[in-house]
Design a protein around this motif. Structure first.
Motif, PDB file in Angstrom:
ATOM      1  N   PHE A  35       1.274  14.570   6.562  1.00 37.24           N
ATOM      2  CA  PHE A  35       0.092  15.171   5.947  1.00 37.24           C
ATOM      3  C   PHE A  35      -0.921  14.067   5.689  1.00 37.24           C
ATOM      4  CE2 PHE A  35      -2.276  17.137   2.328  1.00 37.24           C
ATOM      5  CZ  PHE A  35      -2.703  18.290   2.978  1.00 37.24           C
ATOM      6  N   ASN A  73      -1.977  24.936   4.498  1.00 30.25           N
ATOM      7  CA  ASN A  73      -0.915  24.117   5.081  1.00 30.25           C
ATOM      8  C   ASN A  73      -0.810  22.779   4.357  1.00 30.25           C
ATOM      9  OD1 ASN A  73      -0.673  26.180   6.892  1.00 30.25           O
ATOM     10  ND2 ASN A  73      -0.926  24.913   8.719  1.00 30.25           N
ATOM     11  N   THR A  74       0.191  22.666   3.518  1.00 30.71           N
ATOM     12  CA  THR A  74       0.518  21.436   2.802  1.00 30.71           C
ATOM     13  C   THR A  74       2.036  21.325   2.778  1.00 30.71           C
ATOM     14  OG1 THR A  74       0.679  22.541   0.654  1.00 30.71           O
ATOM     15  CG2 THR A  74      -1.507  21.682   1.286  1.00 30.71           C
ATOM     16  N   TYR A  76       3.897  21.464   0.391  1.00 31.21           N
ATOM     17  CA  TYR A  76       4.448  22.375  -0.612  1.00 31.21           C
ATOM     18  C   TYR A  76       4.913  23.691   0.018  1.00 31.21           C
ATOM     19  CZ  TYR A  76       2.127  19.315  -4.033  1.00 31.21           C
ATOM     20  OH  TYR A  76       1.720  18.244  -4.782  1.00 31.21           O
ATOM     21  N   LEU A 118      -2.242  25.721  -5.461  1.00 30.23           N
ATOM     22  CA  LEU A 118      -2.711  24.353  -5.678  1.00 30.23           C
ATOM     23  C   LEU A 118      -3.572  24.268  -6.930  1.00 30.23           C
ATOM     24  CD1 LEU A 118      -3.789  23.279  -2.064  1.00 30.23           C
ATOM     25  CD2 LEU A 118      -1.687  22.647  -3.249  1.00 30.23           C
ATOM     26  N   MET A 144      -2.925  18.642  -5.543  1.00 32.69           N
ATOM     27  CA  MET A 144      -3.383  18.237  -4.212  1.00 32.69           C
ATOM     28  C   MET A 144      -3.342  16.726  -4.060  1.00 32.69           C
ATOM     29  SD  MET A 144      -4.504  19.412  -1.330  1.00 32.69           S
ATOM     30  CE  MET A 144      -5.262  18.717   0.152  1.00 32.69           C
ATOM     31  N   ILE A 147      -0.114  14.643  -2.811  1.00 40.01           N
ATOM     32  CA  ILE A 147       0.419  14.671  -1.444  1.00 40.01           C
ATOM     33  C   ILE A 147      -0.492  13.925  -0.467  1.00 40.01           C
ATOM     34  CG2 ILE A 147       1.842  16.739  -1.657  1.00 40.01           C
ATOM     35  CD1 ILE A 147      -0.503  18.372  -0.573  1.00 40.01           C
ATOM     36  N   LEU A 148      -1.474  13.202  -1.014  1.00 40.62           N
ATOM     37  CA  LEU A 148      -2.366  12.406  -0.173  1.00 40.62           C
ATOM     38  C   LEU A 148      -1.918  10.949  -0.177  1.00 40.62           C
ATOM     39  CD1 LEU A 148      -5.826  13.820  -1.338  1.00 40.62           C
ATOM     40  CD2 LEU A 148      -4.615  14.360   0.789  1.00 40.62           C
ATOM     41  N   PRO A 271      -4.719  21.349   6.827  1.00 32.39           N
ATOM     42  CA  PRO A 271      -4.997  22.506   5.968  1.00 32.39           C
ATOM     43  C   PRO A 271      -6.167  23.364   6.441  1.00 32.39           C
ATOM     44  CG  PRO A 271      -5.801  20.495   4.934  1.00 32.39           C
ATOM     45  CD  PRO A 271      -5.067  20.078   6.171  1.00 32.39           C
TER      46      PRO A 271
END
Length: 552
Positions: A35, A73-74, A76, A118, A144, A147-148, A271
């Motif tokens: 991701f 789309n993540t 999670y 989210l 959010m 996950i970056l 996403p």
């Protein structure tokens, strides 16, 4: 189809999460998810699934409990999807673009009790408004930023504060970190694949009223195996699949997520469609498989980056959701050197019904041949039990292990759609002498817009919310980019001077972006049938004539 009987005899349905357990055991150290450059191994994903499942179980999730996923789309999404299934719960997919009214209807209809979303204001605030009505017991909020990869994580927190929701964590709001901090142990659940509902996937019909297709573990397991059988060239544990199609859509849920998990393919998650980011992601990750819809392939062909980006890693693409123009197929294959084939499916069939062969003859305009274990017949339009001879045009009927159990709490509509075990698709088509299926018309009033189903009645009902709208008809018109788009015809109230722009502004809070009409045309009178019902036929003919003259 040769080998079909053997395939059906050998197919042993199992709980869907067994695919994940097997892949974790076999490929634990390999990358499962990418991701924006941050990656998780299969072992890491499996561990998160088990922790989340244990916490959900402690919250009371079990058989008969619906958990909603309102997520783009993540990472999670697969974590919660498989966690819910592992403890016998049912996943209900939600489009994050839905407006509050659409979310409320689906939550109430499905009896969703817990929603996962989210901490983005654009999504969370709508979900919270639904909870405030008393329709949800809990919201699980996933950050959010977490996950970056760095430095994107820091920059997001610094410069995207206005986009982040103000969440008050209390008994009704649970942080994702708390889900992972659970010390409870996961209790095994005995799942009956044939009867236990894995997913409620909402669709629409001729009335435009959304209905929840009950997809069992066996349905989804069967379709995953059918997709695997259709593409024997995929190498288990070695593929990288570009996951741009949204998981909340049935096509991506099966062909992207479940298929990737089954073959141990790395999922490169995106996403949303951003052409610049898409080409950068392809350059960085070198995907080998790329399922999509015609709109995406067309956009790539028209993008200037296509001429300077190496797309040679892509070996195979499956197109679905809308008819694939022959010229798009040929140009994309010429550009990339990959194989691009068209398939066909419905929400009610988990979804894949047919696929053009990756190797062999591909006939222009055909949706291919049935996937293994699937039968397709052409039935008389009036007598749905009468099978037509080869070449006859009628309603496409499908039978196979991927066909849904029925519609959630709609026995009447289930009985009309499932006739003696056959799924009546609402599509008109024929089968040629070689067994290839061709679609020639649609019975339902669906508008196929960029691979999404848009229902005219949903748009019509939204227009009727405005006091200046007396009558309205919404039909499909041809759109070079989206395939089809909605067009609205409106009769205004006496004395009203409302403009198309004003109506468009009104609709933005009523329907999602994909459902917005391309055009609103005002008429003094709208066509009607002999009994006074509004008639679409004349308007469809008018638009077809306009399109024909424009092409000429």
């Amino acid at each position: 189809m040769p080998g079909e009987t053997d395939w059906l005899a050998g197919f042993k349905p199992h709980p869907l999460h067994h695919y994940l357990d097997k892949t974790v055991a076999e490929y634990g150290a390999k990358k499962a998810v990418d991701f924006f450059g941050l990656t998780w191994s299969w072992s890491e994903v499996g561990a998160m699934v088990d922790k989340v499942a244990a916490r959900l179980q402690a919250m009371g999730v079990a058989k008969g409990v619906q958990v909603g996923l309102c997520l783009p789309n993540t990472p999670y999404y697969p974590v919660f999807y498989f966690a819910v299934l592992k403890i016998g719960g049912t996943v209900v997919n939600y489009n994050p673009l839905y407006v509050e009214r659409e979310l409320s209807f689906q939550v109430e209809d499905s009896r969703t009790s817990i929603m996962v979303t989210l901490d983005l204001k654009a999504i969370y605030d709508k979900v919270e408004a639904v909870r405030a009505k008393g329709l949800l017991s809990h919201i699980i909020v996933c950050p959010m930023a977490d996950i970056l990869p760095q430095p994107k994580r820091l920059l997001f927190r610094l410069f995207k504060r206005k986009e982040m929701a103000a969440v008050r964590y209390d008994g009704a709001h649970i942080a994702f970190a708390d889900m992972l901090a659970s010390s409870g142990s996961l209790r095994p659940v005995d799942i009956d694949p044939q009867n236990d509902i894995a997913v409620l996937q909402y669709t629409g019909g001729t009335t435009g009223t959304p209905k929840g297709a009950m997809l069992t573990h066996a349905n989804l397991c069967a379709n995953t195996e059918q997709v695997r059988a259709a593409f024997p060239g995929a190498k288990r544990g070695e593929e990288r699949l570009l996951a741009l199609l949204p998981f909340f859509h049935v096509f991506a849920m099966t062909v992207v997520q479940n298929y990737s998990v089954a073959i141990g393919a790395q999922m490169v998650l995106m996403p949303r469609l951003d052409m610049g980011l898409l080409f950068k992601t392809i350059t960085r990750t070198k995907p080998t498989l790329f399922p999509g819809v015609p709109t995406i392939y067309t956009a790539i062909l028209n993008a200037p980056q296509a001429k300077t980006t190496d797309l040679g890693s892509i070996r195979f693409c499956l197109s679905g959701g809308a008819p694939l123009p022959v010229e798009v197929k040929e140009q994309f294959e010429s550009l990339t050197g990959c194989k691009l084939v068209e398939g066909y499916g419905l929400t009610e069939s988990s979804p894949v019904v047919s696929v053009n062969p990756p190797e062999g003859v591909v006939k222009a305009g055909s949706i291919g041949m049935p996937v293994v274990g699937t039968e397709v017949q052409i039935r008389d339009l009036e007598d749905k039990r009468k099978v037509l001879e080869q070449g006859g045009r009628g309603e496409v009927a499908v039978r196979g292990p991927q066909v849904m159990k029925g519609y959630w709490e709609r026995p009447g509509e289930s009985g009309a759609t499932l006739v003696d075990g056959w799924l009546m698709t609402g599509d008109v088509g024929y089968i040629d002498e070689d067994g290839y299926i061709f679609l020639v018309d649609r019975i339902k009033d669906l508008i196929l817009c960029s691979g999404y189903n848009v229902y005219p009645r949903v748009v019509e009902e939204a227009l009727y919310q405005h006091p200046d709208v007396v009558e309205t008809i919404v039909i499909a018109v041809t759109d070079k980019y989206r395939g089809q788009a909605p067009k609205a015809f409106v009769k205004r109230a006496a004395g009203s001077q409302i403009t198309a722009d004003e109506l468009m502004a009104f609709l933005r809070d009523q329907i999602s972006k994909i459902e917005m009409p391309r055009e609103i045309e005002f008429r003094d009178e709208l066509p009607k049938t002999m009994v006074g019902k509004l008639s679409k036929k004349e308007l469809i003919e008018e638009e077809a004539e306009k399109a024909s003259k424009a092409e000429g």
